[in-house]
Design a protein around this motif. Structure first.
Motif, PDB file in Angstrom:
ATOM      1  N   TYR A   1      21.183  80.218  -9.519  1.00  0.00           N
ATOM      2  CA  TYR A   1      20.006  79.737 -10.241  1.00  0.00           C
ATOM      3  C   TYR A   1      18.744  80.442  -9.763  1.00  0.00           C
ATOM      4  O   TYR A   1      17.840  80.712 -10.558  1.00  0.00           O
ATOM      5  N   VAL A   2      18.681  80.725  -8.482  1.00  0.00           N
ATOM      6  CA  VAL A   2      17.544  81.476  -7.945  1.00  0.00           C
ATOM      7  C   VAL A   2      17.477  82.847  -8.611  1.00  0.00           C
ATOM      8  O   VAL A   2      16.392  83.321  -9.000  1.00  0.00           O
ATOM      9  N   ASN A   3      18.629  83.478  -8.786  1.00  0.00           N
ATOM     10  CA  ASN A   3      18.667  84.788  -9.434  1.00  0.00           C
ATOM     11  C   ASN A   3      18.201  84.717 -10.883  1.00  0.00           C
ATOM     12  O   ASN A   3      17.559  85.641 -11.382  1.00  0.00           O
TER      13      ASN A   3
ATOM     14  N   ALA B   1      11.030  83.419  -9.049  1.00  0.00           N
ATOM     15  CA  ALA B   1       9.937  82.507  -9.404  1.00  0.00           C
ATOM     16  C   ALA B   1      10.081  81.154  -8.722  1.00  0.00           C
ATOM     17  O   ALA B   1       9.087  80.467  -8.476  1.00  0.00           O
ATOM     18  N   HIS B   2      11.310  80.766  -8.421  1.00  0.00           N
ATOM     19  CA  HIS B   2      11.564  79.487  -7.756  1.00  0.00           C
ATOM     20  C   HIS B   2      12.553  79.707  -6.621  1.00  0.00           C
ATOM     21  O   HIS B   2      13.547  80.428  -6.780  1.00  0.00           O
ATOM     22  N   SER B   3      12.301  79.062  -5.508  1.00  0.00           N
ATOM     23  CA  SER B   3      13.147  79.228  -4.330  1.00  0.00           C
ATOM     24  C   SER B   3      14.376  78.326  -4.401  1.00  0.00           C
ATOM     25  O   SER B   3      14.439  77.380  -5.198  1.00  0.00           O
ATOM     26  N   GLU B   4      15.330  78.591  -3.516  1.00  0.00           N
ATOM     27  CA  GLU B   4      16.516  77.740  -3.426  1.00  0.00           C
ATOM     28  C   GLU B   4      16.137  76.330  -3.034  1.00  0.00           C
ATOM     29  O   GLU B   4      16.700  75.357  -3.540  1.00  0.00           O
ATOM     30  N   SER B   5      15.157  76.209  -2.149  1.00  0.00           N
ATOM     31  CA  SER B   5      14.695  74.887  -1.725  1.00  0.00           C
ATOM     32  C   SER B   5      14.109  74.108  -2.907  1.00  0.00           C
ATOM     33  O   SER B   5      14.363  72.911  -3.069  1.00  0.00           O
ATOM     34  N   TYR B   6      13.339  74.787  -3.738  1.00  0.00           N
ATOM     35  CA  TYR B   6      12.729  74.135  -4.899  1.00  0.00           C
ATOM     36  C   TYR B   6      13.804  73.640  -5.863  1.00  0.00           C
ATOM     37  O   TYR B   6      13.719  72.516  -6.383  1.00  0.00           O
ATOM     38  N   ILE B   7      14.816  74.454  -6.106  1.00  0.00           N
ATOM     39  CA  ILE B   7      15.875  74.068  -7.042  1.00  0.00           C
ATOM     40  C   ILE B   7      16.675  72.892  -6.478  1.00  0.00           C
ATOM     41  O   ILE B   7      17.048  71.969  -7.218  1.00  0.00           O
TER      42      ILE B   7
END
Length: 596
Positions: free
Chosen positions: A144-146, A151-157
């Motif tokens: 999803y980060v890819n 634009a969004h980090s793994e932590s955000y997701i």
């Protein structure tokens, strides 16, 4: 066919037909009732489609903003009986299903009538979440980060998943499983697999499901009916230069101040865009549709496909079978306690495995305790369109056995297809060509996966349970040595199965990428006021069932594109005070504010 099986067929067929009559009565009664009177012709947001994404956005609009909005749904309203999980497959092929199918496939679907695979999609308030297996698995967060290109980090997701799982989606453990599920999990341990958690890794486990008290649950259950216009087809989008300002319905237009959000799914979102002049120029010109924006709309179609129906046999019936619904005790347990076989999702165990001795799985295994031969050909065979030769010479020969399925699905297909309209008429289905198995690598992976199924059946645990392999040669593959690579390739190309996870037809990407339809903010490239938020924007398949990923994407869209724009807008007669600790913080300039 033996008399007992003819009797069973007649009994089940009678019940199937009775439920079918009920479905048609409910559908057309709702359809013929006076349509909802709209409060206005102008809204801040118009949402096209009430599936997982559209309904999640609608719910958050209603509860977290003051924006006006309307949800347009082409299908009908749901019904309490449709929420009984075991009845989900009964809506396949009904008026609540778009009843789409592939065009004839050269390399796949050879066991189906006309070499066409069925592609079930929900045409109902709630979308395909009203017809699916209700499975919720996050999948590989790094993928999803890819998708968002940083634009969004793994932590955000992860935070987005945490938010929707804690505040929006109803998730629970399975409330009923057959004996098969525990034996499969023990067999997985015997083969060295670990227990699966809610995220991405190799292993096996019982999935979380979107149910509440044993009843099917969907994000549409959060949306009030007053915000939804059902049985309403969007004919096209309205544009002025490069700005989308509304939608055309059959006898009226609706207008959007801030945005039109397409959430109609991987088949209908590209269809609506193409009908509106957004898509491949050559296609639109051939249909005399004025070009608004040339984009690769409809390309990059991908799906989770697999095989393995009725490959696991037992000489006795398990605790779940085609006759469970007729058991008065099971009916009582469902309506009084939300328990029992009627709560079954159809899938009791999921597993993620690698065919390449890798740490990243490329195959999902779904354990289904009942095969399609269980209803003696009264319904399941018809919704898959299994042809007569295959039915009579393979599945019909299993009536004296209990057949189960370990369905092997390839997670990341290399074969990619397309969706395109064939007419300017919005009521004509699009042409869908998934081009299954045009890349031979997909077949090779599934051959290995089917061999893994055999390994499971041959474990000591499964043998002690009485499981054994279905060794009836598959019709059309008799010329190959049974279970050889060539036989399995033939088997896979014949018995090709979609689990109805189409994605990619309005792919997300960077604006300068030739494959992108929307950018990482979900905005259609080159057009203002128009967004696509559904499975169609996923550029690649998730490493799991797709519903969780779609919900996450919808939440990301809301936070980044709607809530951010609503920040600083307080309800009338409210004042804003500085408050850095409140959950209801808003932003005005560089000062965090709280509406009270």
């Amino acid at each position: 066919m033996a008399p007992i099986y003819i009797f069973q067929y007649l009994i089940i067929s009678l019940c199937v037909q009775a439920f079918g009559v009920f479905v048609y009565i409910v559908y057309y009664t709702d359809f013929l009732l006076p349509t909802q009177v709209l409060e206005s012709k102008v809204y801040d947001y118009i949402i096209v489609g009430s599936g997982t994404a559209g309904s999640l956005i609608a719910h958050r609009l209603a509860t977290e903003t003051n924006y006006t909005f309307v949800v347009i749904e082409a299908g009908g309203a749901s019904n309490p009986l449709y929420e009984i999980p075991i009845l989900g497959p009964m809506l396949h092929g009904s008026p609540y299903d778009w009843q789409y199918e592939t065009i004839p496939q050269e390399n796949a679907c050879l066991a189906m009538e006309g070499n066409k695979c069925k592609l079930t999609q929900g045409k109902i308030f709630g979308g395909s979440a009203k017809l699916n297996n209700m499975i919720h698995i996050r999948g590989n967060i790094s993928h999803y980060v890819n998708w968002f290109h940083g634009a969004h980090s793994e932590s955000y997701i992860r935070q987005q998943f945490d938010f929707i799982e804690d505040n929006i989606i109803q998730l629970n453990k399975l409330r009923f499983t057959s004996q098969l599920s525990d034996y499969i999990l023990e067999a997985a341990k015997e083969l060295g697999y670990e227990e699966l958690n809610n995220e991405y890794k190799i292993g096996f486990g019982k999935p979380l499901v979107s149910q509440i008290n044993g009843k099917r649950w969907a994000t549409s259950d959060n949306v009030k009916q007053k915000h939804v216009l059902i049985n309403t087809v969007v004919e096209k989008l309205l544009f002025k230069k490069n700005r989308c300002y509304g939608i055309q319905l059959v006898n009226k237009k609706l207008f959007a101040r801030k945005g039109v959000i397409l959430s109609a799914g991987a088949f209908n979102s590209p269809k609506i865009l193409q009908l509106s002049g957004v898509g491949p120029a050559k296609l639109l010109q051939s249909l005399e549709i004025q070009l608004v924006q040339e984009l690769p709309v409809g390309k990059n179609l991908q799906d989770h496909i697999g095989t393995g129906l009725d490959l696991v046999l037992f000489n006795y019936s398990l605790s779940i079978n085609a006759f469970n619904f007729f058991n008065a005790l099971h009916v009582y347990n469902y309506f009084s306690q939300g328990k029992g076989p009627l709560t079954t999702t159809g899938c009791e165990v999921v597993g993620f495995v690698s065919t390449k001795s890798d740490t990243q799985p490329d195959i999902e295994l779904m354990v289904l305790p009942v095969g399609i031969s269980a209803d003696r050909g009264s319904h399941l065979r018809n919704i898959l369109r299994i042809n007569d030769e295959v039915w009579n010479n393979y599945f019909a020969k299993l009536f004296d056995k209990h057949a189960s399925t370990i369905l092997a699905l390839i997670l990341h297909t290399k074969s990619k297809g397309e969706v395109y309209i064939k007419s300017k008429n919005p009521y004509i289905p699009p042409l869908i060509d998934p081009k299954y198995f045009t890349d031979g690598e997909d077949v090779k992976i599934l051959v290995t996966a089917v061999k893994m199924i055999k390994e499971f059946i041959q474990t000591e645990k499964m043998k002690s349970f009485g499981a054994y392999l279905n060794e009836i040669p598959f019709p059309g593959c008799e010329g190959h040595k049974f279970f050889s690579d060539s036989y399995l390739e033939c088997y896979i190309r014949h018995l090709t199965l979609s689990v109805f996870h189409p994605i990619g037809t309005c792919s997300m990407g960077l604006p300068d990428n030739k494959n992108s339809v929307v950018d990482t903010s979900f905005k259609v490239i080159g057009l203002d006021n128009l967004y696509v938020v559904d499975a169609s924007v996923l550029p690649t398949l998730p490493s799991s069932n797709i519903n969780a990923a779609i919900a996450m994407m919808a939440s990301v869209f809301f936070d980044s594109q709607i809530k951010r724009k609503n920040i600083g807008q307080c309800h009338k007669r409210q004042r804003c005070f500085i408050n850095y600790l409140s959950k209801d913080m808003c932003l005005k300039g560089d000062i965090l504010l709280h509406c009270v």
